[in-house]
Structures are given as structure tokens and as C-alpha cells.
Design a protein around this motif. Structure first.
Motif, short mmCIF file in Angstrom:
data_model
loop_
_atom_site.label_atom_id
_atom_site.label_comp_id
_atom_site.label_asym_id
_atom_site.label_seq_id
_atom_site.Cartn_x
_atom_site.Cartn_y
_atom_site.Cartn_z
N GLY A 45 0.81 -1.20 0.00
CA GLY A 45 0.00 0.00 0.00
C GLY A 45 0.84 1.25 0.00
N ARG A 46 0.30 2.32 0.56
CA ARG A 46 0.98 3.60 0.55
C ARG A 46 2.28 3.53 1.35
NH1 ARG A 46 -2.17 8.58 3.07
NH2 ARG A 46 -1.64 7.42 4.95
N ARG A 47 3.33 4.09 0.79
CA ARG A 47 4.63 4.07 1.45
C ARG A 47 4.54 4.88 2.74
NH1 ARG A 47 9.77 2.96 -0.08
NH2 ARG A 47 11.46 4.07 1.00
N PRO A 48 4.96 4.29 3.88
CA PRO A 48 4.88 5.02 5.15
C PRO A 48 5.88 6.16 5.19
CG PRO A 48 6.09 2.98 5.44
CD PRO A 48 5.53 2.95 4.05
N GLY A 49 5.61 7.13 6.05
CA GLY A 49 6.49 8.27 6.18
C GLY A 49 7.60 8.06 7.18
N PHE A 50 7.86 6.82 7.55
CA PHE A 50 8.92 6.54 8.52
C PHE A 50 9.53 5.19 8.19
CE2 PHE A 50 4.83 5.16 10.12
CZ PHE A 50 5.06 3.86 10.50
N SER A 51 10.62 4.86 8.85
CA SER A 51 11.33 3.60 8.63
C SER A 51 11.76 3.04 9.98
CB SER A 51 12.57 3.85 7.76
OG SER A 51 13.47 4.71 8.46
N ARG A 52 12.31 1.84 9.98
CA ARG A 52 12.81 1.26 11.23
C ARG A 52 13.91 2.14 11.81
NH1 ARG A 52 14.83 -4.94 11.51
NH2 ARG A 52 16.79 -4.08 10.70
N GLU A 53 14.74 2.70 10.92
CA GLU A 53 15.81 3.59 11.37
C GLU A 53 15.23 4.82 12.07
OE1 GLU A 53 19.78 5.07 11.83
OE2 GLU A 53 18.98 3.08 11.39
N ALA A 54 14.18 5.39 11.50
CA ALA A 54 13.56 6.57 12.08
C ALA A 54 12.93 6.25 13.42
CB ALA A 54 12.52 7.15 11.13
N ILE A 55 12.28 5.09 13.52
CA ILE A 55 11.66 4.67 14.78
C ILE A 55 12.74 4.50 15.85
CG2 ILE A 55 10.48 2.74 15.89
CD1 ILE A 55 9.03 2.33 13.17
N THR A 56 13.84 3.85 15.47
CA THR A 56 14.92 3.62 16.43
C THR A 56 15.53 4.94 16.89
OG1 THR A 56 15.42 1.52 15.31
CG2 THR A 56 17.08 2.40 16.81
N ALA A 57 15.76 5.84 15.95
CA ALA A 57 16.34 7.14 16.30
C ALA A 57 15.41 7.91 17.24
CB ALA A 57 16.61 7.95 15.04
N ALA A 58 14.11 7.83 17.00
CA ALA A 58 13.15 8.51 17.87
C ALA A 58 13.17 7.91 19.27
CB ALA A 58 11.74 8.40 17.28
N ALA A 59 13.28 6.59 19.36
CA ALA A 59 13.34 5.93 20.67
C ALA A 59 14.60 6.31 21.42
CB ALA A 59 13.26 4.42 20.48
N VAL A 60 15.72 6.38 20.70
CA VAL A 60 16.99 6.78 21.32
C VAL A 60 16.89 8.22 21.84
CG1 VAL A 60 19.40 7.35 20.83
CG2 VAL A 60 18.45 5.18 20.05
N ALA A 61 16.30 9.10 21.06
CA ALA A 61 16.16 10.50 21.49
C ALA A 61 15.30 10.59 22.75
CB ALA A 61 15.55 11.33 20.36
N LEU A 62 14.24 9.81 22.81
CA LEU A 62 13.40 9.80 24.01
C LEU A 62 14.17 9.31 25.22
CD1 LEU A 62 9.90 8.43 22.87
CD2 LEU A 62 10.35 10.58 24.08
N ALA A 63 14.90 8.21 25.04
CA ALA A 63 15.67 7.65 26.16
C ALA A 63 16.75 8.62 26.62
CB ALA A 63 16.28 6.31 25.75
N ASP A 64 17.42 9.27 25.68
CA ASP A 64 18.46 10.24 26.04
C ASP A 64 17.86 11.39 26.87
OD1 ASP A 64 20.35 8.80 24.66
OD2 ASP A 64 20.42 10.15 22.93
N ALA A 65 16.68 11.83 26.49
CA ALA A 65 16.08 13.00 27.14
C ALA A 65 15.37 12.65 28.44
CB ALA A 65 15.10 13.67 26.18
N GLU A 66 14.72 11.47 28.49
CA GLU A 66 13.84 11.19 29.62
C GLU A 66 14.07 9.84 30.29
OE1 GLU A 66 9.68 12.04 28.78
OE2 GLU A 66 10.25 13.18 27.00
N GLY A 67 15.01 9.04 29.77
CA GLY A 67 15.25 7.73 30.36
C GLY A 67 14.45 6.64 29.67
N LEU A 68 14.80 5.39 29.98
CA LEU A 68 14.12 4.26 29.34
C LEU A 68 12.63 4.21 29.67
CD1 LEU A 68 16.60 1.24 29.67
CD2 LEU A 68 15.90 2.44 27.58
#
Length: 256
Positions: A45-68
């Protein structure tokens, strides 16, 4: 950390329970071969606006800022502008997401420098690089506290460490043990550093502890402690302390 019993409720009623150390207790995580050796499959279907890399980078940014504790599938989905359920085709549960996060930040470790031939010096360099990485990502020691599979970046750094140990008389199993021992030391020390830095924010507490130790040293019942406290002071910066501890560990390693 997220306490046992807490987790992300999926739309189909599943709960991804996360233990205190960030590991998954309700789901086993993705098979390592499927996770690391299977190319990311494009969605229909429609190509998503994100990738596994983007998801991982977002999770890392959250953990860096606020913890696991802040890293939930819902929070990550909000960061990339996606629905929660759409994330599960990229990371089946939080345990898998943690695997991706650990390998993602491991890509910051230099792994291409050729060994110098001085394996102890090389190991110390490796440890300092690990410490720098863990200080940049304070959640990483906790994420490493449970067994993790070796993603491509982690494998590259392990290969680098094993090459550094080639001049030793250690067999393959012992080399792997040395690298595990070194990583565990760095993770434990960084956790201690972070805790001490937080405590240092209370000068009254530090002064009270100094007065207490002075009183104990003067009571005559602790002569060994009194002698130790009377010794010339050493440089107590975090870097200097880490280097002293690391030198004792690495310089004392046997090679047979």
C-alpha cells in the motif's frame, strides 16, 4: 526503569510487559536472524512516512532525554507521527526496540582503527570509548544489563576488540570473556558515575559525610581506615578515577 507489570497495551489486547531492567517478560523478542539478517520489507500500500531507522532514532532520542521509562510504543509512534499498531511491523515489542536502540548507538563507536599491537593500551582505548558512549546515552548500561543479540554495529566493535586481543595467548572463549568483563566494568562504573554526579548536587550531604568519616577515623577503632584517609589525596575527577580503576583491571589481566 519501567517496573514489572507496566507496559504498552496493544490494540488487540496484548501487553508488552517490561521488566525493571528494560527487558521484555511477556514476549521473547524477535529472532536475531530475522532481526539482523532479513532485509526490512517494504509495506504494502501507501509508502509510510517513517522507517525502522527513524523509529529507532526517535526511541533513542526519548531515552536520552527522559530515560528508558519514557520509551513506549505509543510515545515513539507519536514522535514519528504514526499509529501505534503500524510500529509493530518494524519492532514487534519493546524488547526488540531495545535491541535496535543498543545497536543504533553502538554505531557511534569507532571500529575501523587498526590495533597498535599493544593489546592493553588498545583495551584501555576501547573502554574509554565505551564510557564516552554510555555517558552520552545514560540509559545504555541498564539496557545492556540483560542479554542482547549482536547487531551489525555491535559485531563490528566486537571484531575490533578481538583483533586488539590477537597478540595475547588467550583462546577465543577467553577473548570473548575479557571483552564481556571490560564492558561490564565500564557499564557498572558509568552507573556509579551518574549516581555520584546526582549526589554531588547536595554539598551539605557531602560535607556531612566528610565530617562523619573524620570522626570515625579519630575514634581509634578503625586504624586501617584512618591510615587510608590520611594518605595524600588523589585527583578525583571522574575521568581520573575511571582511568585508575581501568588500569588496575586491564594491567592485571592474565594472558594464559
Amino acid at each position: 526503569m519501567v517496573h514489572a507489570g507496566e507496559g504498552d497495551a496493544c490494540d488487540d489486547g496484548r501487553t508488552n510487559t517490561v521488566t525493571r531492567d528494560g527487558g521484555g517478560s511477556a514476549t521473547p523478542g524477535t529472532d536475531p536472524r530475522q532481526l539482523w539478517l532479513t532485509p526490512e520489507q517494504p509495506r504494502r500500500g501507501r509508502r509510510p512516512g517513517f522507517s525502522r531507522e527513524a523509529i529507532t532514532a526517535a526511541a533513542v532520542a526519548l531515552a536520552d532525554a527522559e530515560g528508558l521509562e519514557a520509551v513506549t510504543m505509543r510515545r515513539v509512534a507519536a514522535q514519528v507521527g504514526a499509529g501505534v499498531m503500524s510500529l509493530y511491523s518494524y519492532a514487534s515489542d519493546k524488547e526488540t526496540l531495545l535491541e535496535l536502540m543498543v545497536d543504533h548507538v553502538s554505531g557511534e563507536l569507532p571500529a575501523s582503527d587498526p590495533p597498535t599491537g599493544d593489546w592493553r593500551a588498545d583495551l584501555k582505548t576501547i573502554a574509554h570509548r565505551q564510557r564516552d558512549l554510555m555517558l552520552r546515552h545514560p540509559w545504555l548500561p541498564a539496557a545492556l544489563s540483560t542479554r542482547r543479540s549482536l547487531g551489525p554495529h555491535t559485531l563490528a566493535f566486537l571484531e575490533h576488540a578481538l583483533a586488539a586481543l590477537r597478540p595475547t595467548a588467550l583462546d577465543g572463549a577467553a577473548k570473548l570473556e575479557v571483552f564481556a568483563q571490560l564492558t561490564a566494568f565500564v557499564a557498572g562504573h558509568v552507573t556509579y558515575e551518574i549516581t555520584q554526579a546526582a549526589a554531588a548536587g547536595s554539598p551539605d550531604r557531602a560535607a556531612a559525610e566528610a565530617r562523619y568519616l573524620a570522626a570515625v577515623a579519630a575514634d581509634g577503632r578503625h586504624p586501617e581506615l584512618a591510615e587510608a584517609l590520611a594518605a595524600p589525596a588523589r585527583t578525583v575527577t571522574p575521568e581520573a578515577t575511571f582511568t585508575r580503576f581501568l588500569n588496575r583491571l586491564v594491567d592485571g589481566l592474565a594472558t594464559d
